[in-house]
Design a protein around this motif. Structure first.
Motif, PDB file in Angstrom:
ATOM      1  N   UNK A 238      33.606  24.888 -13.210  1.00 26.03           N
ATOM      2  CA  UNK A 238      34.542  25.209 -12.327  1.00 26.03           C
ATOM      3  C   UNK A 238      34.293  26.537 -11.819  1.00 26.03           C
ATOM      4  N   UNK A 239      33.320  26.972 -10.420  1.00 20.85           N
ATOM      5  CA  UNK A 239      33.916  28.242  -9.702  1.00 20.85           C
ATOM      6  C   UNK A 239      34.179  28.703  -8.564  1.00 20.85           C
ATOM      7  N   UNK A 240      34.380  29.912  -8.218  1.00 25.54           N
ATOM      8  CA  UNK A 240      34.735  29.854  -7.285  1.00 25.54           C
ATOM      9  C   UNK A 240      34.828  31.579  -6.805  1.00 25.54           C
ATOM     10  N   UNK A 241      33.884  31.192  -6.201  1.00 27.28           N
ATOM     11  CA  UNK A 241      33.566  33.389  -5.226  1.00 27.28           C
ATOM     12  C   UNK A 241      34.824  33.577  -4.925  1.00 27.28           C
ATOM     13  N   UNK A 242      35.043  34.580  -4.541  1.00 32.52           N
ATOM     14  CA  UNK A 242      35.839  35.214  -3.199  1.00 32.52           C
ATOM     15  C   UNK A 242      34.648  35.870  -2.358  1.00 32.52           C
ATOM     16  N   UNK A 243      35.583  36.239  -0.885  1.00 33.32           N
ATOM     17  CA  UNK A 243      34.509  36.525   0.239  1.00 33.32           C
ATOM     18  C   UNK A 243      36.129  36.124   1.270  1.00 33.32           C
ATOM     19  N   UNK A 244      35.800  37.793   2.500  1.00 33.80           N
ATOM     20  CA  UNK A 244      36.588  37.122   2.846  1.00 33.80           C
ATOM     21  C   UNK A 244      35.795  37.189   4.565  1.00 33.80           C
ATOM     22  N   UNK A 245      34.451  36.881   4.456  1.00 32.91           N
ATOM     23  CA  UNK A 245      33.397  36.509   5.479  1.00 32.91           C
ATOM     24  C   UNK A 245      32.778  35.133   5.453  1.00 32.91           C
ATOM     25  N   UNK A 246      33.532  34.783   6.799  1.00 32.94           N
ATOM     26  CA  UNK A 246      32.945  32.953   7.155  1.00 32.94           C
ATOM     27  C   UNK A 246      31.698  33.313   6.945  1.00 32.94           C
ATOM     28  N   UNK A 247      30.644  34.173   7.387  1.00 31.94           N
ATOM     29  CA  UNK A 247      29.295  33.328   6.652  1.00 31.94           C
ATOM     30  C   UNK A 247      28.859  33.710   5.377  1.00 31.94           C
ATOM     31  N   UNK A 248      30.243  34.215   4.393  1.00 34.60           N
ATOM     32  CA  UNK A 248      29.554  33.495   2.924  1.00 34.60           C
ATOM     33  C   UNK A 248      30.254  32.763   2.520  1.00 34.60           C
ATOM     34  N   UNK A 249      31.484  32.613   2.522  1.00 35.46           N
ATOM     35  CA  UNK A 249      32.026  31.300   2.713  1.00 35.46           C
ATOM     36  C   UNK A 249      31.254  29.810   3.261  1.00 35.46           C
ATOM     37  N   UNK A 250      30.683  29.884   3.966  1.00 33.92           N
ATOM     38  CA  UNK A 250      29.427  29.325   4.387  1.00 33.92           C
ATOM     39  C   UNK A 250      28.825  29.311   3.827  1.00 33.92           C
ATOM     40  N   UNK A 251      28.140  30.067   4.023  1.00 31.53           N
ATOM     41  CA  UNK A 251      26.708  30.760   2.750  1.00 31.53           C
ATOM     42  C   UNK A 251      27.091  29.720   1.023  1.00 31.53           C
ATOM     43  N   UNK A 252      28.088  29.694   0.634  1.00 34.40           N
ATOM     44  CA  UNK A 252      28.413  30.325  -0.611  1.00 34.40           C
ATOM     45  C   UNK A 252      28.889  28.444  -0.986  1.00 34.40           C
ATOM     46  N   UNK A 253      29.186  27.964   0.321  1.00 32.27           N
ATOM     47  CA  UNK A 253      29.466  26.224   0.053  1.00 32.27           C
ATOM     48  C   UNK A 253      28.573  25.214  -0.148  1.00 32.27           C
ATOM     49  N   UNK A 254      27.442  26.082   0.902  1.00 33.78           N
ATOM     50  CA  UNK A 254      25.472  25.413   0.545  1.00 33.78           C
ATOM     51  C   UNK A 254      25.346  25.319  -0.195  1.00 33.78           C
ATOM     52  N   UNK A 255      25.982  24.719  -1.580  1.00 35.72           N
ATOM     53  CA  UNK A 255      24.725  25.247  -2.752  1.00 35.72           C
ATOM     54  C   UNK A 255      25.002  23.361  -3.371  1.00 35.72           C
ATOM     55  N   UNK A 256      25.038  22.524  -2.233  1.00 34.00           N
ATOM     56  CA  UNK A 256      25.298  20.573  -3.112  1.00 34.00           C
ATOM     57  C   UNK A 256      23.813  20.566  -3.256  1.00 34.00           C
ATOM     58  N   UNK A 257      23.047  20.841  -1.870  1.00 35.92           N
ATOM     59  CA  UNK A 257      21.641  20.029  -1.710  1.00 35.92           C
ATOM     60  C   UNK A 257      20.308  20.658  -2.602  1.00 35.92           C
ATOM     61  N   UNK A 258      20.284  21.169  -3.678  1.00 34.76           N
ATOM     62  CA  UNK A 258      19.572  21.242  -4.013  1.00 34.76           C
ATOM     63  C   UNK A 258      19.587  21.659  -5.735  1.00 34.76           C
ATOM     64  N   UNK A 259      18.899  22.077  -6.291  1.00 38.68           N
ATOM     65  CA  UNK A 259      19.001  21.571  -7.816  1.00 38.68           C
ATOM     66  C   UNK A 259      17.674  22.766  -8.406  1.00 38.68           C
ATOM     67  N   UNK A 260      18.356  23.908  -9.647  1.00 46.69           N
ATOM     68  CA  UNK A 260      17.589  24.222 -10.089  1.00 46.69           C
ATOM     69  C   UNK A 260      16.948  23.593 -11.487  1.00 46.69           C
ATOM     70  N   UNK A 261      15.592  24.356 -11.324  1.00 57.46           N
ATOM     71  CA  UNK A 261      14.620  23.987 -12.340  1.00 57.46           C
ATOM     72  C   UNK A 261      15.192  24.005 -13.391  1.00 57.46           C
ATOM     73  N   UNK A 262      14.735  23.730 -14.833  1.00 59.30           N
ATOM     74  CA  UNK A 262      14.724  23.789 -15.987  1.00 59.30           C
ATOM     75  C   UNK A 262      15.087  24.672 -16.470  1.00 59.30           C
ATOM     76  N   UNK A 263      13.508  25.458 -15.544  1.00 65.52           N
ATOM     77  CA  UNK A 263      13.293  27.088 -15.532  1.00 65.52           C
ATOM     78  C   UNK A 263      14.063  27.794 -15.485  1.00 65.52           C
ATOM     79  N   UNK A 264      14.168  27.006 -14.015  1.00 67.77           N
ATOM     80  CA  UNK A 264      15.108  28.626 -13.979  1.00 67.77           C
ATOM     81  C   UNK A 264      16.313  28.662 -13.985  1.00 67.77           C
TER      82      UNK A 264
END
Length: 285
Positions: A238-264
């Motif tokens: 469970x992960x809780x990044x902090x930011x007070x910038x709207x663009x960063x918060x949006x960026x941090x939320x956009x992590x559910x539409x890709x997958x890291x490879x085993x090598x990554x």
């Protein structure tokens, strides 16, 4: 107010059956809170998990932002933390009720002991932790806290708590990023049914300049922050990044539409060097 469409985001089951969203928005002191950012996270990014603490001094402001967002209380996961200055049975109960009042809620979804060291002179840390935890157990049984946990606790602290009390913590929130991977602690928590939650997933920005992270970010056409947050989530943390910038918060939320490879995952897993970017509880008994 038109709310953002809430994407079906993963959640992690606690030992009592509750589901904690795997991604949350952290708050902090020293400029670590923004009213507009919280409202934006809730209404435009679909965020439903907010983490705060009495220590951060923003409980009233957070409550105001939540009310302005219009998001029903029942749709939110709110975590708050008890500062060591309020440890002890009576003080802990009083502090929790007062925190609820400041935020303007009747309960917290998760309430945690913030740090394993007590500030009470004349008593051992273990004694004070046990006394404080008994107060949290009662608050849990009374429904003031839907789940209870600890933060920055190591295996020995958790072992003592298990011996001294009756409710095993539902969550342990600890610093976690590619440079700080306490795998022994993670394995212990999972063995004991304690959900492991990570804060400072970007190592206060240090990890964003790492060549391995940059290479993987380029490979996936993502930002270094997204790579690190995705890595945590794929590790079941469970992960809780902090930011007070709207663009960063949006960026941090956009992590559910890709997958890291085993090598990554393996490459990022190899970055551990043991550094802490925040409090280090290693020497606390």
């Amino acid at each position: 107010m038109a709310f953002a469409k809430v994407l079906q985001r993963p959640a992690v089951a606690l030992s009592n059956g509750l589901q904690i969203p795997v991604l949350g928005l952290g708050t902090s002191h020293d400029g670590g809170f923004s009213h507009d950012a919280v409202v934006y996270a809730l209404t435009e990014c679909g965020m439903r998990h907010i983490d705060t603490a009495k220590r951060y001094g923003c409980e009233e402001k957070l409550g105001k932002a939540i009310r302005e967002s219009g998001i029903p209380r029942s749709d939110l996961w709110l975590t708050n933390k008890l500062w060591p200055g309020d440890y002890g049975y009576k003080a802990a109960r009083k502090a929790c009720v007062e925190s609820c009042s400041r935020v303007g809620v009747e309960y917290f979804d998760l309430y945690m002991m913030h740090w394993p060291e007590a500030l009470n002179p004349g008593c051992s840390n273990r004694e004070v932790r046990a006394e404080t935890w008994r107060a949290l157990e009662e608050l849990y049984k009374e429904g003031v806290c839907r789940a209870i946990g600890v933060s920055n606790f190591l295996v020995r602290h958790l072992e003592q708590l298990k011996e001294d009390c009756s409710v095993v913590p539902h969550v342990n929130q600890v610093e976690y990023h590619p440079f700080q991977q306490p795998n022994e602690l993670i394995n212990y928590c999972r063995q004991e049914g304690i959900v492991f939650e990570g804060y400072s997933p970007l190592a206060k920005g240090q990890v964003l300049r790492d060549p391995t992270v940059l290479q993987i970010a380029e490979k996936h056409k993502r930002t270094p922050a997204q790579i690190c947050i995705r890595w945590s989530i794929q590790n079941g943390v469970v992960t809780i990044p902090k930011s007070v910038k709207k663009e960063r918060i949006l960026e941090n939320c956009q992590v559910f539409d890709f997958q890291l490879d085993d090598s990554d995952m393996a490459a990022l897993g190899g970055l551990h060097d043991g550094r802490h970017v925040t409090w280090d509880p290693t020497n606390l008994e």
